[in-house]
Design a protein around this motif. Structure first.
Motif, PDB file in Angstrom:
ATOM      1  N   LEU A 186      25.610  18.398  -5.405  1.00  0.00           N
ATOM      2  CA  LEU A 186      26.132  19.545  -4.673  1.00  0.00           C
ATOM      3  C   LEU A 186      25.058  19.976  -3.693  1.00  0.00           C
ATOM      4  CD1 LEU A 186      28.354  21.859  -4.455  1.00  0.00           C
ATOM      5  CD2 LEU A 186      26.752  23.211  -5.788  1.00  0.00           C
ATOM      6  N   CYS A 187      25.444  20.175  -2.436  1.00  0.00           N
ATOM      7  CA  CYS A 187      24.499  20.726  -1.469  1.00  0.00           C
ATOM      8  C   CYS A 187      25.032  22.066  -1.004  1.00  0.00           C
ATOM      9  CB  CYS A 187      24.347  19.806  -0.265  1.00  0.00           C
ATOM     10  SG  CYS A 187      23.608  18.238  -0.707  1.00  0.00           S
ATOM     11  N   CYS A 188      24.221  23.078  -1.143  1.00  0.00           N
ATOM     12  CA  CYS A 188      24.600  24.387  -0.641  1.00  0.00           C
ATOM     13  C   CYS A 188      24.096  24.483   0.785  1.00  0.00           C
ATOM     14  CB  CYS A 188      23.986  25.474  -1.518  1.00  0.00           C
ATOM     15  SG  CYS A 188      24.175  27.111  -0.826  1.00  0.00           S
ATOM     16  N   ASN A 189      25.006  24.624   1.711  1.00  0.00           N
ATOM     17  CA  ASN A 189      24.643  24.667   3.125  1.00  0.00           C
ATOM     18  C   ASN A 189      24.196  26.078   3.496  1.00  0.00           C
ATOM     19  OD1 ASN A 189      24.427  24.550   5.878  1.00  0.00           O
ATOM     20  ND2 ASN A 189      26.308  23.380   6.193  1.00  0.00           N
ATOM     21  N   GLY A 191      31.075  18.097 -11.721  1.00  0.00           N
ATOM     22  CA  GLY A 191      30.324  17.206 -12.601  1.00  0.00           C
ATOM     23  C   GLY A 191      28.971  16.810 -12.052  1.00  0.00           C
ATOM     24  N   SER A 192      28.349  17.729 -11.313  1.00  0.00           N
ATOM     25  CA  SER A 192      27.039  17.426 -10.732  1.00  0.00           C
ATOM     26  C   SER A 192      25.933  18.047 -11.578  1.00  0.00           C
ATOM     27  CB  SER A 192      26.975  17.983  -9.312  1.00  0.00           C
ATOM     28  OG  SER A 192      25.644  18.081  -8.886  1.00  0.00           O
ATOM     29  N   GLU A 193      24.822  17.322 -11.689  1.00  0.00           N
ATOM     30  CA  GLU A 193      23.686  17.856 -12.443  1.00  0.00           C
ATOM     31  C   GLU A 193      22.569  18.321 -11.526  1.00  0.00           C
ATOM     32  OE1 GLU A 193      22.375  15.228 -15.528  1.00  0.00           O
ATOM     33  OE2 GLU A 193      24.146  15.670 -16.737  1.00  0.00           O
ATOM     34  N   THR A 194      22.723  18.068 -10.244  1.00  0.00           N
ATOM     35  CA  THR A 194      21.676  18.446  -9.297  1.00  0.00           C
ATOM     36  C   THR A 194      22.301  19.122  -8.079  1.00  0.00           C
ATOM     37  OG1 THR A 194      20.569  16.417  -9.947  1.00  0.00           O
ATOM     38  CG2 THR A 194      19.637  17.607  -8.092  1.00  0.00           C
ATOM     39  N   ALA A 195      21.742  20.272  -7.726  1.00  0.00           N
ATOM     40  CA  ALA A 195      22.183  20.945  -6.513  1.00  0.00           C
ATOM     41  C   ALA A 195      20.973  21.201  -5.644  1.00  0.00           C
ATOM     42  CB  ALA A 195      22.876  22.262  -6.857  1.00  0.00           C
ATOM     43  N   TYR A 196      21.123  20.978  -4.347  1.00  0.00           N
ATOM     44  CA  TYR A 196      20.067  21.313  -3.398  1.00  0.00           C
ATOM     45  C   TYR A 196      20.577  22.421  -2.493  1.00  0.00           C
ATOM     46  CZ  TYR A 196      17.820  16.977  -4.845  1.00  0.00           C
ATOM     47  OH  TYR A 196      17.234  16.000  -5.584  1.00  0.00           O
ATOM     48  N   ILE A 197      19.754  23.447  -2.342  1.00  0.00           N
ATOM     49  CA  ILE A 197      20.081  24.495  -1.373  1.00  0.00           C
ATOM     50  C   ILE A 197      19.323  24.153  -0.104  1.00  0.00           C
ATOM     51  CG2 ILE A 197      20.044  26.953  -0.861  1.00  0.00           C
ATOM     52  CD1 ILE A 197      19.850  27.487  -3.858  1.00  0.00           C
ATOM     53  N   ILE A 214      26.828  28.332  -7.441  1.00  0.00           N
ATOM     54  CA  ILE A 214      26.348  26.946  -7.394  1.00  0.00           C
ATOM     55  C   ILE A 214      26.526  26.266  -8.759  1.00  0.00           C
ATOM     56  CG2 ILE A 214      24.232  25.555  -7.226  1.00  0.00           C
ATOM     57  CD1 ILE A 214      23.367  27.394  -4.941  1.00  0.00           C
ATOM     58  N   VAL A 215      26.151  26.984  -9.835  1.00  0.00           N
ATOM     59  CA  VAL A 215      26.282  26.376 -11.160  1.00  0.00           C
ATOM     60  C   VAL A 215      27.758  26.140 -11.484  1.00  0.00           C
ATOM     61  CG1 VAL A 215      25.716  26.622 -13.603  1.00  0.00           C
ATOM     62  CG2 VAL A 215      24.140  27.470 -11.888  1.00  0.00           C
ATOM     63  N   LEU A 216      28.616  27.091 -11.117  1.00  0.00           N
ATOM     64  CA  LEU A 216      30.053  26.908 -11.358  1.00  0.00           C
ATOM     65  C   LEU A 216      30.577  25.687 -10.605  1.00  0.00           C
ATOM     66  CD1 LEU A 216      31.278  30.605 -11.203  1.00  0.00           C
ATOM     67  CD2 LEU A 216      31.523  29.078 -13.161  1.00  0.00           C
ATOM     68  N   ALA A 217      30.151  25.553  -9.344  1.00  0.00           N
ATOM     69  CA  ALA A 217      30.619  24.412  -8.551  1.00  0.00           C
ATOM     70  C   ALA A 217      30.102  23.106  -9.145  1.00  0.00           C
ATOM     71  CB  ALA A 217      30.159  24.566  -7.099  1.00  0.00           C
ATOM     72  N   ASN A 259      29.294  25.984   1.900  1.00  0.00           N
ATOM     73  CA  ASN A 259      28.541  27.075   2.508  1.00  0.00           C
ATOM     74  C   ASN A 259      28.154  28.124   1.460  1.00  0.00           C
ATOM     75  OD1 ASN A 259      29.076  30.035   3.954  1.00  0.00           O
ATOM     76  ND2 ASN A 259      27.823  28.649   5.142  1.00  0.00           N
ATOM     77  N   VAL A 260      27.109  28.874   1.746  1.00  0.00           N
ATOM     78  CA  VAL A 260      26.630  29.931   0.845  1.00  0.00           C
ATOM     79  C   VAL A 260      27.738  30.925   0.503  1.00  0.00           C
ATOM     80  CG1 VAL A 260      25.076  31.922   0.708  1.00  0.00           C
ATOM     81  CG2 VAL A 260      24.262  29.783   1.677  1.00  0.00           C
ATOM     82  N   GLU A 261      28.441  31.415   1.539  1.00  0.00           N
ATOM     83  CA  GLU A 261      29.457  32.438   1.307  1.00  0.00           C
ATOM     84  C   GLU A 261      30.606  31.881   0.462  1.00  0.00           C
ATOM     85  OE1 GLU A 261      31.080  34.090   4.920  1.00  0.00           O
ATOM     86  OE2 GLU A 261      32.400  35.436   3.813  1.00  0.00           O
ATOM     87  N   THR A 262      30.960  30.621   0.689  1.00  0.00           N
ATOM     88  CA  THR A 262      32.009  29.985  -0.105  1.00  0.00           C
ATOM     89  C   THR A 262      31.624  30.011  -1.577  1.00  0.00           C
ATOM     90  OG1 THR A 262      32.179  28.434   1.738  1.00  0.00           O
ATOM     91  CG2 THR A 262      33.444  27.910  -0.238  1.00  0.00           C
ATOM     92  N   LEU A 263      30.389  29.586  -1.871  1.00  0.00           N
ATOM     93  CA  LEU A 263      29.942  29.503  -3.254  1.00  0.00           C
ATOM     94  C   LEU A 263      29.833  30.895  -3.885  1.00  0.00           C
ATOM     95  CD1 LEU A 263      27.281  26.719  -2.709  1.00  0.00           C
ATOM     96  CD2 LEU A 263      29.353  26.490  -4.080  1.00  0.00           C
ATOM     97  N   ALA A 264      29.422  31.882  -3.088  1.00  0.00           N
ATOM     98  CA  ALA A 264      29.265  33.237  -3.622  1.00  0.00           C
ATOM     99  C   ALA A 264      30.602  33.826  -4.066  1.00  0.00           C
ATOM    100  CB  ALA A 264      28.608  34.135  -2.572  1.00  0.00           C
ATOM    101  N   ASN A 265      31.687  33.319  -3.507  1.00  0.00           N
ATOM    102  CA  ASN A 265      33.018  33.807  -3.894  1.00  0.00           C
ATOM    103  C   ASN A 265      33.442  33.314  -5.271  1.00  0.00           C
ATOM    104  OD1 ASN A 265      34.537  35.494  -1.966  1.00  0.00           O
ATOM    105  ND2 ASN A 265      34.040  33.871  -0.515  1.00  0.00           N
ATOM    106  N   LEU A 266      32.876  32.198  -5.723  1.00  0.00           N
ATOM    107  CA  LEU A 266      33.391  31.540  -6.928  1.00  0.00           C
ATOM    108  C   LEU A 266      33.347  32.413  -8.184  1.00  0.00           C
ATOM    109  CD1 LEU A 266      31.986  27.944  -6.401  1.00  0.00           C
ATOM    110  CD2 LEU A 266      34.298  28.757  -5.987  1.00  0.00           C
ATOM    111  N   PRO A 267      32.206  33.088  -8.503  1.00  0.00           N
ATOM    112  CA  PRO A 267      32.208  33.887  -9.736  1.00  0.00           C
ATOM    113  C   PRO A 267      33.341  34.914  -9.759  1.00  0.00           C
ATOM    114  CG  PRO A 267      30.001  33.764  -8.803  1.00  0.00           C
ATOM    115  CD  PRO A 267      30.923  33.145  -7.806  1.00  0.00           C
ATOM    116  N   HIS A 268      33.623  35.500  -8.604  1.00  0.00           N
ATOM    117  CA  HIS A 268      34.665  36.532  -8.545  1.00  0.00           C
ATOM    118  C   HIS A 268      36.049  35.935  -8.754  1.00  0.00           C
ATOM    119  CE1 HIS A 268      31.513  39.200  -7.167  1.00  0.00           C
ATOM    120  NE2 HIS A 268      31.154  38.233  -6.335  1.00  0.00           N
ATOM    121  N   ILE A 269      36.254  34.745  -8.207  1.00  0.00           N
ATOM    122  CA  ILE A 269      37.557  34.091  -8.364  1.00  0.00           C
ATOM    123  C   ILE A 269      37.779  33.730  -9.830  1.00  0.00           C
ATOM    124  CG2 ILE A 269      38.879  32.009  -7.796  1.00  0.00           C
ATOM    125  CD1 ILE A 269      37.559  32.096  -5.026  1.00  0.00           C
TER     126      ILE A 269
END
Lengths: 464, 175
Positions: free
Chosen positions: A111-114, A148-154, A140-143, A242-252
């Motif tokens: 996962l890459c956080c843009n 099924g990713s174990e590594t995320a880069y911001i 990011i962790v939710l995504a 994108n950052v904003e996309t990922l930030a929405n996930l916990p709320h959804i």
């Protein structure tokens, strides 16, 4: 001064047990009221963005309620149902993007956080990362869990040193609390998150250029297909969000896809959007509003209207890559479909406002200089074309143009857009094409002046 | 001591983050730049050797990105944003102020080696323009008085309290 407490008042209301934060703008009548989602925490007085603060507001509950209770496919289904679309510019449905990853692939996925946020006019991700970093990390962790990713880069833009330090600190906190690392919350899932700083290249916000840059190369976009979903970072299945996309996930996850899908202008543009208002307004800044709000409301009620009493002359609705619009478009709804129908694009949500008296030739030239500087040089139409465009624009603005330059400009634009590997080619012609469409007379006036004064002279070749 | 020896632990930490060594290139170049203020040729060669790259592979990457200095710059590298959004609210005036106050144009350094000026494209602070970045810090909503104070602070203490903290605009209301 813009944005000072004098103009804005706020209060916290208790409604049905949950505190509802309402922003109230004193100069407005009627008062716009809506619930904030992404900016809610940080608007609370004394909120520092620390792990303790975030947990107090219910932070990481979505993750706790997901791990071991929902299957990864369920998370993807929820996100798909919410209608969440990418907030970086292209607006591609997030759940659908995740669904493109090969199901049976056994090797690593990424996962890459843009967080490259380099579109002129956009400054929302910076605020989301610096003020509430754990909201982004939880997303990011939710995504990672969903794909099924174990590594995320911001991938954060290099200039944002403070943002990268804040994120590093937050990752350390989350790691110590067991939200990131091996065996997250005892679920058996491993997620590692790393901050990777870019080094000052606009193009690295394009997802395949970002991947190239993350691999330690020049940030040149790749030819698609294959798409990153199958051949991304290190040629492995990769999702770039994108950052904003990922930030929405916990709320959804916490409040359900139906809740999210009802906000904004469903069915196609759901949720809120953090619009970055800049330019000649009284209170520039980040305003989170439901999608579908009109530009008029955003500019005149939230951003306080024009800074002087000069009327609005032009605005850009979605960052430098979006074509200019005119006062006739003030009632266009800010969602993906309506802005596209008006001949522009919602893009990254950077709304730039220009007042009467601003030269549109100058404005287009300034943006063109940006694109000329940032063209990565991979495709010849863009690399050479941007140079010709900027030279021709400089000549016209310096009152040395001639009438046939206008045709040259349009011809160049036509031969750049759609003929490059990435969308940069389409973006760089947008300011010129749109200003020529709406304010052609300004170009003509400058050229007429040049011809009347007989000032036409060859211009020396510009150097990069 | 060579660059790689000097930062042995930090380099090992960076390398551990990536499954492919080349990914560590940009982070390592940052370490090299922090060490000397710019990336030296010997550091580039050491990094190339460490990552099993050829020197041209390092050079082609470093020259693509604007944030790496291949030549020494002043102690305080002032970068003023001149993109449209900042230009609408007066970035050109800020550049003129700096030119007058320091006597240097874009791409130049003061004789004492303290300040260098660059004019750059968008730095993602469009709502709080005009703005500039000095080394790692952002300075936003610049006025002439503010600029004077920043330059004075930098000369005397090496830092300025006027730099931006975690970004938030408009600021939440203090009740």
């Amino acid at each position: 001064m813009a944005g000072t407490g004098k103009d804005v008042s706020s209060e916290t209301l208790g409604e049905a047990g949950t505190p509802l934060f309402i922003v109230r703008l004193a100069c407005n009548d009627p008062m716009p009221k809506h619930e904030l989602i992404l900016l809610k925490n940080m608007m609370q007085p004394g909120y520092t963005g620390s792990l303790a603060d975030y947990e107090k507001t219910g932070g990481y509950q979505a993750l706790r309620n997901t791990l071991g209770k929902l299957a990864p496919a369920d998370v993807t289904a929820i996100v798909r149902k919410s209608g969440l679309r990418g907030r970086g510019g292209a607006g591609f449905p997030t759940g659908v993007k995740w669904g493109f990853l090969p199901k049976d692939y056994q090797g690593p996925r990424y996962l890459c956080c843009n967080a490259d946020e380099s579109e002129p006019g956009t400054f929302k991700d910076r605020q989301l990362m610096e003020r509430d970093p754990h909201q982004v990390l939880e997303g990011i962790v939710l995504a990672c869990y969903a794909i099924g990713s174990e590594t995320a880069y911001i991938y954060i833009r290099g200039e944002m040193v403070l943002g990268s330090k804040i994120l590093e600190h937050a990752i350390g906190e989350a790691r110590a609390a067991g939200y990131i690392g091996k065996n997250v919350l005892g679920s058996g899932i491993n997620v590692d998150v790393w901050v990777h700083r870019g080094a000052g290249a606009y193009i690295c916000g394009e997802e395949t250029a970002l991947l190239e840059s993350l691999e330690g190369k020049r940030g040149l976009p790749r030819i698609k297909p294959p798409f990153p979903a199958t051949h991304g970072l290190y040629n492995k299945p990769t999702v770039v969000n994108n950052v904003e996309t990922l930030a929405n996930l916990p709320h959804i996850i916490t409040r359900g896809p139906e809740w999210f899908a009802a906000i904004g202008s469903p069915p196609k543009s759901t949720g809120t959007r953090v619009f970055c208002v800049s330019g000649h307004v009284k209170r520039p800044g980040n305003y989170e509003v439901p999608m579908g709000m009109t530009v008029r409301e955003l500019v005149y009620e939230y951003a306080g209207g024009m800074r002087s009493d000069k009327p609005l002359k032009a605005f850009i609705p979605g960052g430098a890559s979006a074509p200019f619009l005119t006062p006739a478009h003030l009632d266009v709804k800010l969602d993906f479909e309506h802005v596209a129908a008006a001949g522009s694009m919602l893009g990254s949500g950077g709304v730039t406002v220009m007042e009467e008296g601003t030269s549109m030739v100058w404005a287009a030239l300034r943006l063109m200089e940006f694109f000329y500087h940032e063209s990565c040089g991979k495709c010849s139409p863009c690399r050479e074309g941007s140079s010709w465009l900027v030279q021709t624009m400089r000549r016209i603005f310096a009152k040395r143009g001639r009438m046939e330059d206008l045709e040259t400009l349009l011809d160049l634009c036509k031969n750049i857009a759609g003929r490059t590997v990435c969308a940069f080619g389409d973006a760089e012609v947008a300011p010129i094409q749109s200003t020529l469409k709406h304010w052609r007379h300004e170009y003509v006036d400058l050229i007429n002046e040049a011809e009347a004064a007989n000032l036409i002279r060859p211009e020396p070749v510009a150097r990069r | 001591m060579t660059f790689v020896e000097k930062y042995k632990d930090e380099i090992a930490d960076i390398l551990s983050r990536y499954p492919v060594r080349r990914s560590a290139l940009i982070p390592l170049l940052y370490v090299a730049q922090r060490d000397q203020g710019y990336v030296t040729e010997s550091a580039m060669q050491e990094i190339a050797h460490l990552l099993r790259l050829t020197p041209p592979q390092v050079y082609e990457t470093i020259t693509f990105y604007t944030m790496f200095n291949l030549k020494p710059v002043g102690t305080f590298h002032i970068q003023v944003c001149k993109s449209l959004m900042c230009a609408l609210v007066g970035s050109d005036t800020v550049i003129e102020w700096i030119k007058t106050k320091l006597g240097i144009g874009p791409g130049e350094s003061t004789a004492d080696g303290l300040f260098s000026l660059s004019v750059v494209e968008c730095l993602a602070a469009c709502g709080t323009g005009p703005m500039m970045q000095i080394n790692e810090d952002y300075y936003e909503q610049l006025t002439e008085n503010k600029l004077d104070r920043i330059l004075t602070d930098l000369r005397s203490t090496g830092t300025s309290p006027l730099k931006s903290g975690p970004f938030m605009w408009p600021e939440p209301v203090k009740t």
